[in-house]
Design a protein around this motif. Structure first.
Motif, short mmCIF file in Angstrom:
data_model
loop_
_atom_site.label_atom_id
_atom_site.label_comp_id
_atom_site.label_asym_id
_atom_site.label_seq_id
_atom_site.Cartn_x
_atom_site.Cartn_y
_atom_site.Cartn_z
N GLY A 161 73.42 11.40 57.79
CA GLY A 161 73.87 11.20 59.15
C GLY A 161 73.41 12.28 60.10
O GLY A 161 73.49 12.11 61.32
N HIS A 162 72.94 13.41 59.55
CA HIS A 162 72.40 14.49 60.38
C HIS A 162 71.11 14.00 61.02
O HIS A 162 70.23 13.46 60.34
N PHE A 163 70.96 14.19 62.33
CA PHE A 163 69.83 13.59 63.05
C PHE A 163 68.47 14.03 62.52
O PHE A 163 67.52 13.24 62.47
N ARG A 164 68.36 15.29 62.11
CA ARG A 164 67.05 15.80 61.69
C ARG A 164 66.71 15.43 60.24
O ARG A 164 65.55 15.59 59.83
N LYS A 165 67.67 14.94 59.49
CA LYS A 165 67.43 14.62 58.08
C LYS A 165 66.38 13.51 57.95
O LYS A 165 66.53 12.44 58.52
N GLY A 166 65.30 13.82 57.27
CA GLY A 166 64.26 12.84 57.05
C GLY A 166 63.21 12.75 58.13
O GLY A 166 62.22 12.02 57.98
N THR A 167 63.39 13.48 59.26
CA THR A 167 62.36 13.42 60.29
C THR A 167 61.11 14.15 59.79
O THR A 167 61.21 15.17 59.10
N PRO A 168 59.94 13.63 60.12
CA PRO A 168 58.70 14.18 59.54
C PRO A 168 58.51 15.67 59.76
O PRO A 168 58.03 16.37 58.85
N ARG A 169 58.87 16.19 60.93
CA ARG A 169 58.63 17.61 61.18
C ARG A 169 59.54 18.53 60.37
O ARG A 169 59.23 19.70 60.19
N PHE A 170 60.65 17.97 59.91
CA PHE A 170 61.58 18.76 59.10
C PHE A 170 61.48 18.41 57.62
O PHE A 170 62.34 18.79 56.83
N SER A 171 60.44 17.67 57.24
CA SER A 171 60.22 17.28 55.85
C SER A 171 58.97 17.98 55.33
O SER A 171 58.05 18.30 56.08
N GLU A 172 58.96 18.21 54.03
CA GLU A 172 57.80 18.88 53.42
C GLU A 172 56.65 17.90 53.19
O GLU A 172 56.88 16.72 52.97
N PRO A 173 55.40 18.40 53.27
CA PRO A 173 55.03 19.82 53.48
C PRO A 173 55.00 20.25 54.94
O PRO A 173 54.71 21.41 55.24
N ASN A 174 55.30 19.32 55.86
CA ASN A 174 55.17 19.63 57.28
C ASN A 174 56.03 20.82 57.70
O ASN A 174 55.58 21.67 58.49
N PHE A 175 57.26 20.88 57.17
CA PHE A 175 58.17 21.91 57.65
C PHE A 175 57.65 23.31 57.34
O PHE A 175 57.71 24.22 58.19
N THR A 176 57.10 23.49 56.15
CA THR A 176 56.57 24.80 55.78
C THR A 176 55.40 25.18 56.67
O THR A 176 55.29 26.33 57.14
N TYR A 177 54.50 24.23 56.93
CA TYR A 177 53.38 24.49 57.84
C TYR A 177 53.89 24.89 59.22
O TYR A 177 53.37 25.81 59.86
N ASN A 178 54.91 24.18 59.70
CA ASN A 178 55.44 24.46 61.04
C ASN A 178 56.07 25.85 61.11
O ASN A 178 55.90 26.57 62.09
N LEU A 179 56.81 26.21 60.07
CA LEU A 179 57.42 27.54 60.07
C LEU A 179 56.37 28.65 60.08
O LEU A 179 56.57 29.70 60.70
N GLN A 180 55.25 28.41 59.41
CA GLN A 180 54.19 29.42 59.40
C GLN A 180 53.64 29.66 60.81
O GLN A 180 53.42 30.81 61.22
N LYS A 181 53.44 28.57 61.55
CA LYS A 181 52.95 28.73 62.93
C LYS A 181 54.01 29.36 63.83
O LYS A 181 53.69 30.22 64.65
N ILE A 182 55.25 28.94 63.66
CA ILE A 182 56.32 29.46 64.52
C ILE A 182 56.56 30.94 64.25
O ILE A 182 56.97 31.68 65.15
N SER A 183 56.28 31.39 63.03
CA SER A 183 56.45 32.81 62.73
C SER A 183 55.53 33.66 63.61
O SER A 183 55.87 34.79 63.99
N GLU A 184 54.35 33.13 63.98
CA GLU A 184 53.44 33.85 64.87
C GLU A 184 54.05 33.94 66.27
O GLU A 184 53.92 34.98 66.94
N PHE A 185 54.69 32.87 66.71
CA PHE A 185 55.35 32.88 68.01
C PHE A 185 56.50 33.88 68.01
O PHE A 185 56.69 34.63 68.99
N LYS A 186 57.27 33.91 66.94
CA LYS A 186 58.39 34.84 66.86
C LYS A 186 57.91 36.29 66.82
O LYS A 186 58.58 37.19 67.35
N ALA A 187 56.76 36.52 66.21
CA ALA A 187 56.19 37.87 66.21
C ALA A 187 55.80 38.27 67.63
O ALA A 187 55.99 39.42 68.05
N LEU A 188 55.25 37.31 68.38
CA LEU A 188 54.93 37.58 69.78
C LEU A 188 56.18 37.91 70.57
O LEU A 188 56.20 38.85 71.38
N ALA A 189 57.25 37.15 70.36
CA ALA A 189 58.51 37.42 71.04
C ALA A 189 59.02 38.82 70.71
O ALA A 189 59.51 39.54 71.60
N ALA A 190 58.90 39.20 69.44
CA ALA A 190 59.34 40.54 69.04
C ALA A 190 58.53 41.61 69.76
O ALA A 190 59.08 42.63 70.20
#
Length: 330
Positions: free
Chosen positions: A223-252
Motif C-alpha cells: 500500500g506504500h506508494f513507492r513500493k514497486g515503482t521502477p525508480r525505487f526497485s533494483e537495480p535502478n535504485f542502487t544506480y540512482n543512489l550512486q548519482k545522488i551521492s554526487e549531488f549530496k557531496a556538492l551540497a556538503a
C-alpha cells in the motif's frame, strides 16, 4: 519567505508551499498531532500555501487541516483537488470530470476543511470522456458562485492547457518536477510562463531520495506508494543512489542540506514556479523553506547540471498502473 503569484488576479503565496499528501499516510503512518506540529511550523516559517486533495488518505489530509484551522482559513491559502475516485474495498480507481461529481466532491472537501470556499481547485486527473471546454464551464460556474477562488489542473499537457485557457482563466498547473523528473521542461513550464499560469511542482525532492538519509525500499509495506515503482526497485535504485551521492557531496561542499539545494534549484526554474515539498515533520519543512533564502547562482546551477544532467535517473517514476491519467506531450 518571499512570495510568488498563484492566481491570475494577483493573489500571492509563499514561494514554497507544503504538500499535505503525507498527512494521509501515503508514505507511512502519521498522527494528527504530528501533522498539526508541521502546520504550526509552516506558519512560523512563513509557508502559507497548503496543497491537499479529497483522496489523500480518503479525506484524512483535509480533515487534519480542518481540525488545525478550526474554521479560521485566513492564515493559509488552500488548494485541493478532485476527479480521482477510489473504491476503498477493491482499490480500483478511475476519473470523473462530470459537473455533478465535482460539485459533490467539492462540498465534501469544504466540510472537511471547515470552510465555505477553497482558494484553488484542481482537476486531479483528466477524464477523457469530458471535453476540457465543458469541464472549464463547470469550474467557471463554481468560481462565479464563490465556491472556489481559482482553477487548476494536475498532470495535463500544454495542449490541454491552451484549450482550457481559450475558455477562461486558468491559474495553476501542477506536475511532478524535480532534479530527477524533468519532463515539464519539454513545454509545460514554458507554456505556463507564456500564459501567466503558475507552475506548481510536486515531489520536488524526488519522493524523498534527496533527503540526507534516503528511504529504504525494503521497509515499504503493502500500500506504500513507492513500493514497486521502477525508480525505487533494483537495480535502478542502487544506480540512482550512486548519482545522488554526487549531488549530496556538492551540497556538503556548499555547506547546505541537499533538501534545501534541491528546492532552491526548483525555484530557479522561473519566477512562476511554486514548489510544494511534502513532509510529515517540522524539521524537514524547515530545510525545505530554507531554499527560499539560498543564494543560488548560475555557477551553482551549472555544477548541479554537471552532476545530475537531464535524463540521468534510472527507471520510470510510476508503475504501469500509476501512469494512467497522466497526459503525455512528447
Amino acid at each position: 519567505m518571499k512570495q510568488r503569484q498563484i492566481r491570475q488576479d494577483g493573489k500571492l503565496v509563499s514561494e514554497i508551499g507544503l504538500g499535505c499528501w503525507s498527512f494521509g499516510g501515503s508514505y507511512g503512518p502519521t498522527t494528527e498531532k504530528e501533522a498539526h506540529r508541521t502546520l504550526a511550523a509552516a506558519l512560523d516559517l512563513g509557508v502559507d500555501f497548503l496543497d491537499t486533495a479529497n483522496v489523500y488518505g480518503m479525506g484524512v489530509s483535509e480533515k487534519i487541516i480542518g481540525s488545525f484551522l478550526k474554521g479560521d482559513t485566513s492564515r493559509f491559502t488552500i488548494a485541493t483537488k478532485a476527479a480521482i475516485w477510489r473504491d476503498p474495498d477493491t482499490g480500483k480507481r478511475g476519473f470523473n470530470n462530470k459537473a455533478d461529481y465535482l460539485r459533490d466532491e467539492l462540498e465534501k472537501s469544504l466540510t472537511r476543511l471547515g470552510t465555505d470556499h477553497v482558494d484553488l481547485y484542481y482537476i486531479h486527473r483528466r477524464d477523457q470522456e469530458v471535453e476540457v471546454e465543458d469541464l472549464m464551464e463547470t469550474l467557471l460556474g463554481l468560481k462565479a458562485e464563490g465556491k472556489i477562488g481559482g482553477i487548476g489542473f494536475s498532470e495535463i499537457s500544454p495542449a490541454t492547457l491552451r484549450r482550457a485557457v481559450a475558455v477562461g482563466s486558468v491559474d495553476a498547473v501542477q506536475s511532478e518536477y524535480s532534479l530527477w523528473t524533468r519532463q515539464p521542461e519539454l513545454g509545460m513550464i514554458q507554456t505556463c510562463a507564456e500564459l501567466g499560469v503558475a507552475f506548481v511542482p510536486f515531489s520536488p525532492l524526488g519522493r524523498g531520495v534527496f533527503a540526507p538519509v534516503p528511504p529504504d525500499p525494503a521497509t515499504f509495506e503493502d500500500g506504500h506508494f513507492r513500493k514497486g515503482t521502477p525508480r525505487f526497485s533494483e537495480p535502478n535504485f542502487t544506480y540512482n543512489l550512486q548519482k545522488i551521492s554526487e549531488f549530496k557531496a556538492l551540497a556538503a561542499d556548499l555547506n547546505v542540506s541537499p533538501i534545501t539545494l534541491a528546492v532552491a534549484w526548483c525555484l530557479a526554474g522561473g519566477p512562476h514556479l511554486i514548489p510544494i515539498p511534502g513532509t510529515r515533520t517540522a524539521g524537514h519543512l524547515a530545510e525545505c523553506a530554507a531554499g527560499s533564502a539560498f543564494p543560488m547562482t548560475s555557477e551553482i546551477m551549472g555544477k548541479i547540471e554537471g552532476v545530475l544532467p537531464v535524463g540521468w535517473a534510472h527507471g520510470d517514476r510510476y508503475t504501469h498502473d500509476q501512469w494512467v491519467g497522466v497526459e503525455g506531450y512528447c
